[in-house]
Design a protein around this motif. Structure first.
Motif, mmCIF file in Angstrom:
data_model
loop_
_atom_site.group_PDB
_atom_site.id
_atom_site.type_symbol
_atom_site.label_atom_id
_atom_site.label_comp_id
_atom_site.label_asym_id
_atom_site.label_seq_id
_atom_site.Cartn_x
_atom_site.Cartn_y
_atom_site.Cartn_z
ATOM 1 N N MET A 1 0.843 -1.197 0.000
ATOM 2 C CA MET A 1 0.000 0.000 0.000
ATOM 3 C C MET A 1 0.877 1.246 0.000
ATOM 4 S SD MET A 1 -2.912 -0.996 2.806
ATOM 5 C CE MET A 1 -3.809 0.520 2.537
ATOM 6 N N TYR A 2 0.521 2.197 -0.859
ATOM 7 C CA TYR A 2 1.241 3.462 -0.929
ATOM 8 C C TYR A 2 0.376 4.500 -0.227
ATOM 9 C CZ TYR A 2 3.859 7.418 -2.812
ATOM 10 O OH TYR A 2 4.625 8.560 -2.942
ATOM 11 N N LEU A 3 0.844 5.020 0.899
ATOM 12 C CA LEU A 3 0.006 5.839 1.759
ATOM 13 C C LEU A 3 0.251 7.339 1.622
ATOM 14 C CD1 LEU A 3 0.199 3.623 4.975
ATOM 15 C CD2 LEU A 3 -1.524 3.600 3.181
ATOM 16 N N GLU A 4 1.134 7.724 0.722
ATOM 17 C CA GLU A 4 1.396 9.149 0.526
ATOM 18 C C GLU A 4 0.357 9.754 -0.426
ATOM 19 O OE1 GLU A 4 3.737 10.743 2.252
ATOM 20 O OE2 GLU A 4 4.122 8.816 3.224
ATOM 21 N N THR A 5 0.254 11.088 -0.391
ATOM 22 C CA THR A 5 -0.656 11.768 -1.308
ATOM 23 C C THR A 5 -0.198 11.533 -2.740
ATOM 24 O OG1 THR A 5 -1.097 13.502 0.320
ATOM 25 C CG2 THR A 5 -1.590 14.015 -1.991
ATOM 26 N N PRO A 6 -1.090 11.053 -3.630
ATOM 27 C CA PRO A 6 -0.694 10.820 -5.027
ATOM 28 C C PRO A 6 -0.067 12.077 -5.636
ATOM 29 C CG PRO A 6 -2.868 9.910 -4.606
ATOM 30 C CD PRO A 6 -2.489 10.683 -3.386
ATOM 31 N N LYS A 7 0.948 11.865 -6.434
ATOM 32 C CA LYS A 7 1.711 12.979 -6.998
ATOM 33 C C LYS A 7 0.817 13.951 -7.750
ATOM 34 C CE LYS A 7 5.777 13.947 -9.874
ATOM 35 N NZ LYS A 7 6.876 13.344 -10.680
ATOM 36 N N LYS A 8 -0.171 13.425 -8.499
ATOM 37 C CA LYS A 8 -0.995 14.306 -9.331
ATOM 38 C C LYS A 8 -1.920 15.202 -8.503
ATOM 39 C CE LYS A 8 -4.824 11.082 -10.262
ATOM 40 N NZ LYS A 8 -5.653 10.503 -11.336
ATOM 41 N N PHE A 9 -2.089 14.891 -7.197
ATOM 42 C CA PHE A 9 -2.955 15.703 -6.348
ATOM 43 C C PHE A 9 -2.174 16.644 -5.439
ATOM 44 C CE2 PHE A 9 -6.158 11.985 -6.460
ATOM 45 C CZ PHE A 9 -6.660 12.441 -7.669
ATOM 46 N N ARG A 10 -0.857 16.520 -5.413
ATOM 47 C CA ARG A 10 -0.085 17.326 -4.464
ATOM 48 C C ARG A 10 -0.186 18.809 -4.764
ATOM 49 N NH1 ARG A 10 5.226 13.345 -4.441
ATOM 50 N NH2 ARG A 10 4.105 11.519 -3.617
ATOM 51 N N GLY A 11 -0.197 19.164 -6.038
ATOM 52 C CA GLY A 11 -0.331 20.576 -6.396
ATOM 53 C C GLY A 11 -1.653 21.150 -5.932
ATOM 54 N N LEU A 12 -2.757 20.397 -6.168
ATOM 55 C CA LEU A 12 -4.076 20.848 -5.735
ATOM 56 C C LEU A 12 -4.138 20.981 -4.222
ATOM 57 C CD1 LEU A 12 -6.402 18.694 -8.040
ATOM 58 C CD2 LEU A 12 -6.010 21.152 -8.192
ATOM 59 N N ALA A 13 -3.575 19.978 -3.500
ATOM 60 C CA ALA A 13 -3.586 20.015 -2.037
ATOM 61 C C ALA A 13 -2.771 21.196 -1.515
ATOM 62 C CB ALA A 13 -3.057 18.701 -1.471
ATOM 63 N N ALA A 85 -11.136 15.279 -3.800
ATOM 64 C CA ALA A 85 -12.076 16.115 -3.054
ATOM 65 C C ALA A 85 -11.774 16.070 -1.566
ATOM 66 C CB ALA A 85 -13.508 15.670 -3.317
ATOM 67 N N CYS A 86 -11.515 14.872 -1.040
ATOM 68 C CA CYS A 86 -11.205 14.730 0.385
ATOM 69 C C CYS A 86 -9.905 15.447 0.745
ATOM 70 C CB CYS A 86 -11.117 13.260 0.765
ATOM 71 S SG CYS A 86 -12.733 12.469 0.986
ATOM 72 N N LEU A 87 -8.892 15.308 -0.099
ATOM 73 C CA LEU A 87 -7.614 15.971 0.164
ATOM 74 C C LEU A 87 -7.784 17.491 0.162
ATOM 75 C CD1 LEU A 87 -5.280 13.723 -2.012
ATOM 76 C CD2 LEU A 87 -5.287 13.860 0.493
ATOM 77 N N MET A 262 -13.506 16.862 6.550
ATOM 78 C CA MET A 262 -13.638 18.127 7.275
ATOM 79 C C MET A 262 -13.117 17.974 8.704
ATOM 80 S SD MET A 262 -17.472 19.312 6.121
ATOM 81 C CE MET A 262 -17.982 19.194 4.407
ATOM 82 N N ALA A 263 -13.490 16.861 9.337
ATOM 83 C CA ALA A 263 -13.039 16.602 10.709
ATOM 84 C C ALA A 263 -11.524 16.452 10.774
ATOM 85 C CB ALA A 263 -13.729 15.346 11.248
ATOM 86 N N ILE A 264 -10.952 15.785 9.785
ATOM 87 C CA ILE A 264 -9.497 15.613 9.729
ATOM 88 C C ILE A 264 -8.816 16.979 9.635
ATOM 89 C CG2 ILE A 264 -7.585 14.665 8.385
ATOM 90 C CD1 ILE A 264 -9.318 12.588 9.851
ATOM 91 N N GLY A 265 -9.379 17.871 8.826
ATOM 92 C CA GLY A 265 -8.782 19.182 8.623
ATOM 93 C C GLY A 265 -8.765 20.026 9.882
ATOM 94 N N VAL A 266 -9.901 20.130 10.574
ATOM 95 C CA VAL A 266 -9.959 20.973 11.769
ATOM 96 C C VAL A 266 -9.143 20.356 12.908
ATOM 97 C CG1 VAL A 266 -12.085 19.974 12.737
ATOM 98 C CG2 VAL A 266 -11.496 22.363 13.203
ATOM 99 N N ALA A 267 -9.101 19.023 12.969
ATOM 100 C CA ALA A 267 -8.279 18.376 13.994
ATOM 101 C C ALA A 267 -6.795 18.653 13.756
ATOM 102 C CB ALA A 267 -8.546 16.868 14.006
ATOM 103 N N LYS A 268 -6.381 18.637 12.490
ATOM 104 C CA LYS A 268 -4.977 18.921 12.174
ATOM 105 C C LYS A 268 -4.622 20.359 12.536
ATOM 106 C CE LYS A 268 -1.035 17.615 10.257
ATOM 107 N NZ LYS A 268 -0.174 18.792 10.347
#
Length: 402
Positions: A1-13, A85-87, A262-268
């Motif tokens: 399993m690759y658990l890092e943010t996919p490369k193609k989404f890193r710019g958007l994130a 969307a989640c990221l 959303m919960a992950i974001g505010v907790a972070k």
């Protein structure tokens, strides 16, 4: 399993994080103190996000959350719209949950449209800001007990009933309304309809005053002989008793991971701020040391970080399964239950760790603690999520396990 943010989404994130830090955070307290005032700054931000998403098959908002046939274009394993969307939501809610919920064209109704609409409806409602109306005065967690009716009359349906706690209900361009075609047939007869703002018979009757997410409007809406075009019914108009409630409930498979995000974001956000404050106070945060040899504050933060990471991975898994058209109802509920509980615990504990500083309005910690509570309630309460998980694990129906 690759658990890092996919490369193609890193710019958007990364872009979403920059927007959260430089655009949402500075106006966060302003709209927390001005409940029901529309954050005009979001109009420009919505246009910016539209530009980010233009021409991209993987957007950063609710409109990309879908398991529809044809949504995946790649062969094999796909990282698609639900994951992106989640990221994006995680990063934006690191800035402010209420402002994310108030953002045009990013309502939970948009995710419902993405999940259930046909191609013609997707095109017609493209660019529409859609809220979602499910809860009623006599119907909370049990969505199957919906009493709002939809009666066929020629090329229209006539809606009658009342909805409460509709996020963005007063501001959105349209509301996705859950209504029953036949009360006698129970949950199988429940369908969702897109009711556009200004439709005769639809009236916003009240705006709620809330504990948190004050930048977002929460409305009560009544429907009195409200005529809606039959073409605005999402999904199949036929009542399939065998399939039951499954068609409409597919919406939650997409929206619950978004709420978990959303919960992950505010907790972070709380973890990051508490880490900074404790470091200033002398905590060293040496992760190589065993818990018994560090201060209680450090050990507490380590535990909260571990809980946060587990909730994050569960959320990404549920979104990834949706991208790959895998049944994810159980995983969506697991993610929502875990992330909602973790966000409540993390934000409150970070207030505690910061002491008097965390309780005052000079810091956003107290605001994040208030904002996080709703994330364990809407889109299905903690208790309902656990009940759904139990049904899936035990192979029981809703009538067999209540």
């Amino acid at each position: 399993m690759y658990l890092e943010t996919p490369k193609k989404f890193r710019g958007l994130a990364n872009q979403a994080h920059q927007v959260a830090e430089n655009y949402l955070r500075p106006i966060s307290r302003k709209y927390d103190k001005s409940e029901h005032a529309y954050p005009k700054e979001l109009d420009l931000l919505a246009a910016l996000l539209d530009g980010m998403n233009a021409g991209s098959p993987d957007a950063v908002g609710a409109t990309s959350a879908s398991k529809r046939k044809g949504a995946a274009v790649e062969a094999g394993v796909k990282n698609g719209g639900n994951l992106s969307a989640c990221l994006g939501v995680m990063e934006m809610c690191w800035g402010d949950v209420g402002l994310l919920l108030a953002m045009p064209r990013q309502g939970l109704g948009n995710a419902a449209i993405a999940a259930l609409a046909n191609d013609e409806q997707l095109k017609r409602f493209g660019g529409t800001w859609a809220a979602m109306a499910i809860t009623e005065p006599g119907c909370g967690s049990d969505s199957a007990a919906i009493r709002t009716t939809a009666t066929r009359d020629g090329d229209h349906y006539v809606l009658n009933g009342e909805k409460i706690f509709v996020t963005s209900g007063a501001r959105a361009d349209a509301v996705v309304v859950w209504a029953t075609l036949d009360r006698g047939l129970g949950r199988a007869a429940i369908k969702s309809f897109v009711v556009e703002k200004g439709t005769p018979g639809m009236t916003v009757t009240r705006l709620e005053k809330k504990l948190g997410i004050k930048a977002s409007d929460t409305a009560s809406i009544s429907f009195s002989d409200c005529r809606v075009p039959a073409a605005n019914l999402l999904g199949n108009a036929e009542i399939d008793v065998q399939k039951g409630f499954a068609g409409v409930m597919e919406t939650f498979d997409n929206t619950r991971p978004l709420v978990a995000a959303m919960a992950i974001g505010v907790a972070k956000a709380s973890l990051d701020r508490a880490h900074d404050l404790l470091k200033r106070a002398g905590c060293r945060f040496d992760y190589r040391k065993p818990l018994l040899s560090v201060t209680h504050a450090e050990a507490t933060l380590y535990r909260l970080e571990a809980e946060w990471e587990s909730a994050r991975l569960l959320t990404l898994k549920a979104a990834w399964m949706a991208d790959n058209r895998l049944p994810n109802s159980k995983e969506a509920s697991i993610a929502k239950a875990k992330a909602g509980r973790v966000a409540n615990e993390v934000t409150l504990k970070c207030v505690e760790l910061a002491g008097a500083l965390g309780y005052g309005e000079d810091e956003l910690l107290e605001k994040w603690a208030r904002d996080s509570k709703i994330l364990d309630i809407f889109e299905g309460t903690q208790q309902i999520q656990l009940l759904i998980v139990a049904r899936r694990l035990l192979g029981k129906s809703s009538s067999q396990l209540k």
